[in-house]
Design a protein around this motif. Structure first.
Motif, short mmCIF file in Angstrom:
data_model
loop_
_atom_site.label_atom_id
_atom_site.label_comp_id
_atom_site.label_asym_id
_atom_site.label_seq_id
_atom_site.Cartn_x
_atom_site.Cartn_y
_atom_site.Cartn_z
N SER A 4 0.81 -1.20 0.00
CA SER A 4 0.00 0.00 0.00
C SER A 4 0.85 1.26 0.00
O SER A 4 0.38 2.32 -0.36
CB SER A 4 -0.91 0.02 1.23
N LEU A 15 -5.67 0.61 1.75
CA LEU A 15 -6.73 1.51 1.29
C LEU A 15 -6.79 1.69 -0.22
O LEU A 15 -7.88 1.88 -0.76
CB LEU A 15 -6.61 2.87 1.98
N THR A 23 -18.22 3.50 -2.12
CA THR A 23 -17.72 3.72 -0.76
C THR A 23 -18.35 2.73 0.22
O THR A 23 -19.57 2.58 0.26
CB THR A 23 -18.02 5.16 -0.30
N ILE A 28 -13.68 0.61 5.20
CA ILE A 28 -12.56 1.55 5.24
C ILE A 28 -12.17 1.82 6.68
O ILE A 28 -10.98 1.80 7.04
CB ILE A 28 -12.91 2.84 4.48
N ILE A 32 -8.49 1.04 8.56
CA ILE A 32 -7.74 2.08 9.26
C ILE A 32 -7.53 1.69 10.72
O ILE A 32 -6.42 1.79 11.26
CB ILE A 32 -8.45 3.44 9.15
N VAL A 52 -15.51 8.26 8.36
CA VAL A 52 -15.37 8.14 6.91
C VAL A 52 -16.60 8.77 6.28
O VAL A 52 -17.73 8.40 6.60
CB VAL A 52 -15.23 6.66 6.48
N THR A 60 -14.04 10.25 -1.16
CA THR A 60 -14.22 9.75 0.20
C THR A 60 -13.10 10.30 1.07
O THR A 60 -11.94 10.30 0.66
CB THR A 60 -14.21 8.21 0.23
N TYR A 61 -13.46 10.79 2.25
CA TYR A 61 -12.48 11.35 3.19
C TYR A 61 -12.52 10.57 4.50
O TYR A 61 -13.58 10.16 4.95
CB TYR A 61 -12.79 12.82 3.47
N ALA A 62 -11.35 10.41 5.10
CA ALA A 62 -11.24 9.80 6.42
C ALA A 62 -10.65 10.83 7.38
O ALA A 62 -9.68 11.51 7.04
CB ALA A 62 -10.36 8.57 6.37
N VAL A 81 -9.36 9.36 0.73
CA VAL A 81 -9.04 7.94 0.61
C VAL A 81 -8.97 7.63 -0.87
O VAL A 81 -9.91 7.88 -1.62
CB VAL A 81 -10.14 7.07 1.29
N GLY A 82 -7.83 7.11 -1.29
CA GLY A 82 -7.68 6.68 -2.67
C GLY A 82 -7.03 7.67 -3.57
O GLY A 82 -7.04 7.49 -4.77
#
Length: 83
Positions: A4, A15, A23, A28, A32, A52, A60-62, A81-82
């Motif tokens: 990763s 991730l 999503t 996810i 994490i 998330v 998508t945000y973490a 994310v991503g």
């Protein structure tokens, strides 16, 4: 999941495997949380909080809040994310 982190292939939670998929916030978050449990610098008590969020534009945000094991300071990380 290895590979990763391009500069240290055995490291990482995996991730990037979520890129291009719908999503799945629970999955996810689980990835994490699992990775954070391996980090000596992250205090186990209190447990980290992970949020998330999927944006309408498909991103998508973490957001991760944790206590630094060495300093006792609360830290917050927010990232896509991503990407």
């Amino acid at each position: 999941m290895p590979a990763s982190y391009i500069w240290h292939l055995p490291y990482g939670g995996g991730l990037p495997a979520f890129v291009g998929r719908p999503t799945n916030a629970e999955a996810i978050e689980a990835v994490i949380r699992e990775q954070l449990a391996l980090e000596a610098g992250v205090s186990e008590n209190p447990a980290p909080t992970i949020t998330v969020d999927a944006e309408p534009n498909g991103q998508t945000y973490a957001t991760i809040r944790y206590v630094d094991a060495a300093t006792g300071q609360t830290e917050t990380l927010s990232m896509p994310v991503g990407q």
